[in-house]
Design a protein around this motif. Structure first.
Motif, short mmCIF file in Angstrom:
data_model
loop_
_atom_site.label_atom_id
_atom_site.label_comp_id
_atom_site.label_asym_id
_atom_site.label_seq_id
_atom_site.Cartn_x
_atom_site.Cartn_y
_atom_site.Cartn_z
N LEU A 153 58.84 47.46 40.16
CA LEU A 153 60.05 46.64 40.04
C LEU A 153 60.11 45.60 41.15
O LEU A 153 60.44 44.43 40.91
CB LEU A 153 61.28 47.54 40.08
N SER A 154 59.76 45.98 42.37
CA SER A 154 59.77 45.04 43.49
C SER A 154 58.76 43.91 43.25
O SER A 154 59.08 42.73 43.45
CB SER A 154 59.44 45.77 44.78
N GLN A 155 57.57 44.27 42.80
CA GLN A 155 56.55 43.25 42.52
C GLN A 155 56.97 42.34 41.38
O GLN A 155 56.76 41.13 41.43
CB GLN A 155 55.23 43.95 42.19
N GLN A 156 57.57 42.92 40.34
CA GLN A 156 57.98 42.13 39.18
C GLN A 156 59.09 41.16 39.55
O GLN A 156 59.10 40.02 39.10
CB GLN A 156 58.43 43.08 38.05
N ARG A 157 60.03 41.60 40.37
CA ARG A 157 61.10 40.70 40.80
C ARG A 157 60.55 39.55 41.63
O ARG A 157 60.96 38.40 41.46
CB ARG A 157 62.13 41.48 41.63
N ASP A 158 59.63 39.85 42.53
CA ASP A 158 59.03 38.78 43.34
C ASP A 158 58.28 37.80 42.46
O ASP A 158 58.39 36.57 42.65
CB ASP A 158 58.08 39.39 44.38
N ARG A 159 57.53 38.32 41.51
CA ARG A 159 56.72 37.48 40.64
C ARG A 159 57.58 36.59 39.75
O ARG A 159 57.35 35.39 39.62
CB ARG A 159 55.82 38.38 39.80
N MET A 160 58.59 37.19 39.13
CA MET A 160 59.47 36.42 38.26
C MET A 160 60.33 35.44 39.05
O MET A 160 60.59 34.33 38.61
CB MET A 160 60.37 37.36 37.45
N GLY A 161 60.73 35.86 40.26
CA GLY A 161 61.50 34.95 41.10
C GLY A 161 60.71 33.72 41.48
O GLY A 161 61.23 32.59 41.46
N ALA A 162 59.44 33.91 41.81
CA ALA A 162 58.59 32.76 42.15
C ALA A 162 58.44 31.82 40.97
O ALA A 162 58.53 30.59 41.12
CB ALA A 162 57.22 33.26 42.62
N LEU A 163 58.23 32.38 39.79
CA LEU A 163 58.08 31.55 38.59
C LEU A 163 59.37 30.78 38.30
O LEU A 163 59.34 29.58 38.00
CB LEU A 163 57.69 32.41 37.40
N ILE A 164 60.50 31.46 38.40
CA ILE A 164 61.79 30.82 38.12
C ILE A 164 62.04 29.68 39.10
O ILE A 164 62.49 28.59 38.71
CB ILE A 164 62.92 31.87 38.17
N ARG A 165 61.72 29.89 40.37
CA ARG A 165 61.91 28.83 41.36
C ARG A 165 60.95 27.67 41.12
O ARG A 165 61.35 26.50 41.19
CB ARG A 165 61.71 29.39 42.77
N GLU A 166 59.69 27.98 40.85
CA GLU A 166 58.69 26.92 40.63
C GLU A 166 59.05 26.07 39.42
O GLU A 166 58.82 24.85 39.43
CB GLU A 166 57.31 27.56 40.44
N GLU A 167 59.59 26.70 38.39
CA GLU A 167 59.93 25.96 37.17
C GLU A 167 61.32 25.35 37.24
O GLU A 167 61.71 24.58 36.35
CB GLU A 167 59.86 26.89 35.96
N GLY A 168 62.08 25.65 38.29
CA GLY A 168 63.44 25.13 38.41
C GLY A 168 64.35 25.61 37.29
O GLY A 168 65.23 24.88 36.84
N ILE A 169 64.15 26.85 36.85
CA ILE A 169 64.92 27.38 35.72
C ILE A 169 66.31 27.73 36.18
O ILE A 169 66.51 28.41 37.19
CB ILE A 169 64.22 28.61 35.12
N ARG A 170 67.31 27.27 35.43
CA ARG A 170 68.72 27.58 35.71
C ARG A 170 69.39 27.99 34.41
O ARG A 170 69.06 27.48 33.34
CB ARG A 170 69.44 26.36 36.28
N LEU A 171 70.33 28.90 34.51
CA LEU A 171 71.11 29.25 33.33
C LEU A 171 72.02 28.09 32.96
O LEU A 171 72.58 27.42 33.84
CB LEU A 171 71.96 30.50 33.59
#
Length: 318
Positions: free
Chosen positions: A298-316
């Protein structure tokens, strides 16, 4: 003396009765509405888990906000081993997408065990000329920015899988978010979008009737329901893996013995042979693992998804 002993025994029983009552029922919050894969999984495994827990599981659906409503209810529950939650992949992505939740995903919960991996397949409609993943990549590279892909919403697994593929392959396409998997698939079948990643329960019917064609799987390993469909990872993008998962959580501070007992019950359910056929039909890959392994995942998945979300500038949106 006999009367005195009887009175003392009755008093002892009366004092013990509330504690016994608490252990006979366990509340299981399901963070998605009835009828979806999370709810179906809960109701499939509940009888097996009840036998291992020697307790009755009370399933309570609290859907909304990609699982955040149900997890909010869990955050407010007493950490006494009487309440747990079954959630999906939002536990890894919501912390990076949502504000003002009233709880912190990283500190409000005790991870119990992962239950499944929920693979997604990259699909196109049957009329599309791309017959395999290599042809799909060639078409996208020859038409930068001219095609679009659908998702079941901003920040969902279908969105993130597509965004990661675009980044890894150096491709350009327009993201078209929909309200859910049904609208996402309708748009694909109409030809409004060229491709989408979608979970197997949503697209199995379309694959069976020949309306859509699977080209690649989002998981590190091939989906057992479609073993002939290669993964993105084996098709030139090692390490690629974006997928939802189901897992059990407890409120933070729940005693370790309750967490471990629930983890053992969950793992036993996922290893039950008579349920494997149903899991396969639903496109669920059993992923039973202990609390320590799941906490690390879970810790690794959160870090990985967080990096992708930031890199893509994804916002709700909204």
């Amino acid at each position: 003396m006999t009367t005195r002993r009887g009175v003392l025994a009755a008093a002892s029983f009366a004092l013990a009765a509330p504690a016994l009552a608490q252990t006979r029922q366990v509340r299981l919050i399901v963070s998605f509405p009835p009828g979806g894969s999370t709810d179906i999984l809960a109701r499939l495994v509940a009888p097996v888990m009840e036998r291992h827990l020697n307790a009755t599981l009370i399933v309570e659906n609290r859907g909304g906000a990609n699982g955040a409503v149900g997890m909010g209810a869990l955050a407010q529950a007493a950490p006494d081993g009487s309440t747990f939650a079954l959630d999906a992949g939002g536990a890894a992505t919501n912390p990076h997408l949502m504000r003002g939740l009233g709880f912190d995903y990283a500190t409000a919960f005790a991870p119990v065990t992962r239950m499944t991996i929920l693979p997604a397949l990259l699909v196109v409609r049957s009329e599309a000329p791309q017959q395999d993943f290599a042809q799909f990549l060639a078409h996208m590279r020859a038409n930068p920015g001219r095609e679009s892909y659908g998702s079941s919403g901003v920040g969902t697994g279908s969105h993130l899988a597509s965004a990661l593929l675009m980044r890894r392959a150096g491709l350009e396409a327009t993201h078209v978010p929909f309200r859910g998997g049904a609208d996402q698939l309708t748009a694909l079948r109409r030809g409004d979008t060229l491709f989408t990643f979608s979970t197997i329960p949503t697209i199995a019917g379309g694959i069976r009737d020949g309306a859509i064609r699977p080209l690649a799987a989002s998981t590190p390993d091939r989906a057992s329901a479609y073993p002939d469909v290669p993964t993105v990872a084996e098709s030139g993008f090692p390490g690629f893996g974006v997928y939802d998962f189901h897992a059990l959580y407890a409120p933070a501070g729940t005693p370790a013995e309750h967490v471990e007992r629930m983890a053992a019950a969950g793992m036993a359910a996922m290893r039950t042979e008579e349920l494997r056929g149903r899991f396969s039909q639903l496109g669920l890959e059993p992923a039973a693992e202990g609390t320590a392994a799941f906490t690390q995942f879970l810790s690794q998945q959160r870090d990985r998804m967080g990096a992708l979300i930031r890199e893509e500038g994804i916002r709700l949106e909204g």
